[in-house]
Design an enzyme around this catalytic site. Sequence first.
Site, PDB file in Angstrom:
ATOM      1  N   ASP A  41     -13.582 -26.617  26.116  1.00 18.72           N
ATOM      2  CA  ASP A  41     -14.745 -27.385  25.595  1.00 18.72           C
ATOM      3  C   ASP A  41     -15.485 -27.098  26.195  1.00 18.72           C
ATOM      4  O   ASP A  41     -16.225 -28.024  26.140  1.00 18.72           O
ATOM      5  CB  ASP A  41     -14.793 -28.368  25.017  1.00 18.72           C
ATOM      6  CG  ASP A  41     -13.594 -28.994  23.272  1.00 18.72           C
ATOM      7  OD1 ASP A  41     -14.197 -27.517  22.088  1.00 18.72           O
ATOM      8  OD2 ASP A  41     -12.178 -29.337  23.586  1.00 18.72           O
ATOM      9  N   LYS A  91     -18.662 -22.678  27.606  1.00 20.64           N
ATOM     10  CA  LYS A  91     -18.346 -21.003  27.155  1.00 20.64           C
ATOM     11  C   LYS A  91     -19.301 -20.472  26.766  1.00 20.64           C
ATOM     12  O   LYS A  91     -19.768 -19.643  26.852  1.00 20.64           O
ATOM     13  CB  LYS A  91     -17.244 -20.359  26.820  1.00 20.64           C
ATOM     14  CG  LYS A  91     -15.880 -20.565  27.930  1.00 20.64           C
ATOM     15  CD  LYS A  91     -14.254 -20.447  28.000  1.00 20.64           C
ATOM     16  CE  LYS A  91     -13.776 -21.254  26.618  1.00 20.64           C
ATOM     17  NZ  LYS A  91     -13.498 -22.381  26.269  1.00 20.64           N
ATOM     18  N   GLY A 127     -13.491 -22.462  19.176  1.00 20.49           N
ATOM     19  CA  GLY A 127     -15.381 -22.330  18.989  1.00 20.49           C
ATOM     20  C   GLY A 127     -16.322 -22.440  20.736  1.00 20.49           C
ATOM     21  O   GLY A 127     -15.977 -23.282  21.112  1.00 20.49           O
ATOM     22  N   HIS A 128     -17.247 -21.333  20.039  1.00 21.18           N
ATOM     23  CA  HIS A 128     -17.943 -21.575  20.854  1.00 21.18           C
ATOM     24  C   HIS A 128     -19.447 -21.858  20.140  1.00 21.18           C
ATOM     25  O   HIS A 128     -19.709 -21.322  18.948  1.00 21.18           O
ATOM     26  CB  HIS A 128     -18.109 -20.509  21.060  1.00 21.18           C
ATOM     27  CG  HIS A 128     -17.292 -20.144  22.324  1.00 21.18           C
ATOM     28  ND1 HIS A 128     -17.223 -19.117  23.084  1.00 21.18           N
ATOM     29  CD2 HIS A 128     -15.860 -20.823  22.670  1.00 21.18           C
ATOM     30  CE1 HIS A 128     -15.370 -18.873  23.195  1.00 21.18           C
ATOM     31  NE2 HIS A 128     -15.075 -20.154  23.716  1.00 21.18           N
ATOM     32  N   GLN A 140     -10.195 -21.323  24.828  1.00 24.05           N
ATOM     33  CA  GLN A 140      -9.333 -22.817  25.086  1.00 24.05           C
ATOM     34  C   GLN A 140     -10.574 -22.536  26.204  1.00 24.05           C
ATOM     35  O   GLN A 140     -11.524 -22.237  27.339  1.00 24.05           O
ATOM     36  CB  GLN A 140      -7.975 -22.410  24.583  1.00 24.05           C
ATOM     37  CG  GLN A 140      -7.622 -22.297  23.170  1.00 24.05           C
ATOM     38  CD  GLN A 140      -8.026 -20.963  22.209  1.00 24.05           C
ATOM     39  OE1 GLN A 140      -7.321 -19.934  22.975  1.00 24.05           O
ATOM     40  NE2 GLN A 140      -8.435 -21.000  21.265  1.00 24.05           N
TER      41      GLN A 140
END
Length: 430
Positions: A13, A16, A40-41, A224
């Site tokens: 988080d 990225k 999740g991005h 991650q």
Amino acid sequence: MANVVVVGAQWGDEGKGKIVDWLSERADVIARFQGGHNAGHTLVIDGKVYKLHALPSGVVRGGKMSVIGNGVVLDPWHLVQEIETVRAQGVEISPETLMIAENTPLILPFHGELDRAREGQNSVAKIGTTGRGIGPAYEDKVGRRVIRVADLADAATLELRVDRALVHHNALRAGLGLEPVDRADLLARLRAVAAEILPYAKPVWKLMNEARKAGKRILFEGAQGALLDIDFGTYPYVTSSNVIAGQAATGTGIGPGSIDFVLGIVKAYTTRVGEGPFPTELFDDDGETLGQRGHEFGTTTGRKRRCGWFDACLVRQTCAISGMSGIALTKLDVLDGFETLKICVGYDLDGARLDYLPTAADQQARVVPVYETIDGWSESTAGARSWAELPAQAIKYVRRIEELIQCPVTLVSTSPEREDTILVTDPFQD
């Protein structure tokens, strides 16, 4: 021109997605090399928000090749749905812009069921898994019973692979009180999704090496963060794959000598989702303020993130393990208005001073952070695009972080918007 690996340097988080998207303008190929759709991005481009999980962040840019490498575990049904969602937002995705390694392992429905059943029955200590089947899929990969993308192309091979997997999984399910997997239904679903996945299947290792030899610029996108690495993270509260930079080579089939620059993404404070040790975690108003200003909720799960002060010991450790060439410091603007800030510069373990986080879980639980206090700033850093736009005290904070983690700052991000970025050095420039 250099090939660049982007990895998270904390517990994920770190931002990225934005950095990869920003760098992808300079790249020709953008490749995911590990993880699954538990990552999740969030990208914000011209006010439009894209939430990506399985797709590489480069898909939102036209004219780029996006790659899902063999180090990823892929839920084919989720990928199809995500492609449809992104297409609906006006992004073109086709076999000319996306390729999937033929040897990529698949996440099947029974992987998620096993993941959730284990977590629900774990009376000792919950890991904090997302329940999406990532861990069980990696287990099957190592256990040599996983179904891979290439297997979808041949009916006989697919049935053989399914039968091998079900011998193992039906025994596990019986022990957990779950019904056996419906073999016929699973095969029918796999045959149906095969037609949508196989057009993207390619020998990624070959095409990646050809791209390198042709002088193409490759951006390797991690998921991650390094503190969730299966070997070097805060075990067992980790993900099920190697997250560090070395995985970029094995996760795409390209040699480690092809990696020229490793960029670590580092949040200007520290957050963590789920269970596990967190030495600088805050339980006071400062922690709440960081969470509210930073909108600290997981992109994938929506879970509230735990917040704390910047931990220089942890980041120095992850910089060393991944061989980071520089860092991108994100969310600096969240710290605007704090009268004072704290940076963890070491730990006290039963009276002994440590400059790293020990491996043993009982020692991780007992370490007490040793803080250095630095003055904050009242001016806004939000949207700054040059050093000249930053308050002097904010620059001092950034420079102190560089000293403590022993790694230079390459980029500074001051908002979720793509262009609100201060470029110090270009990672793609030799």
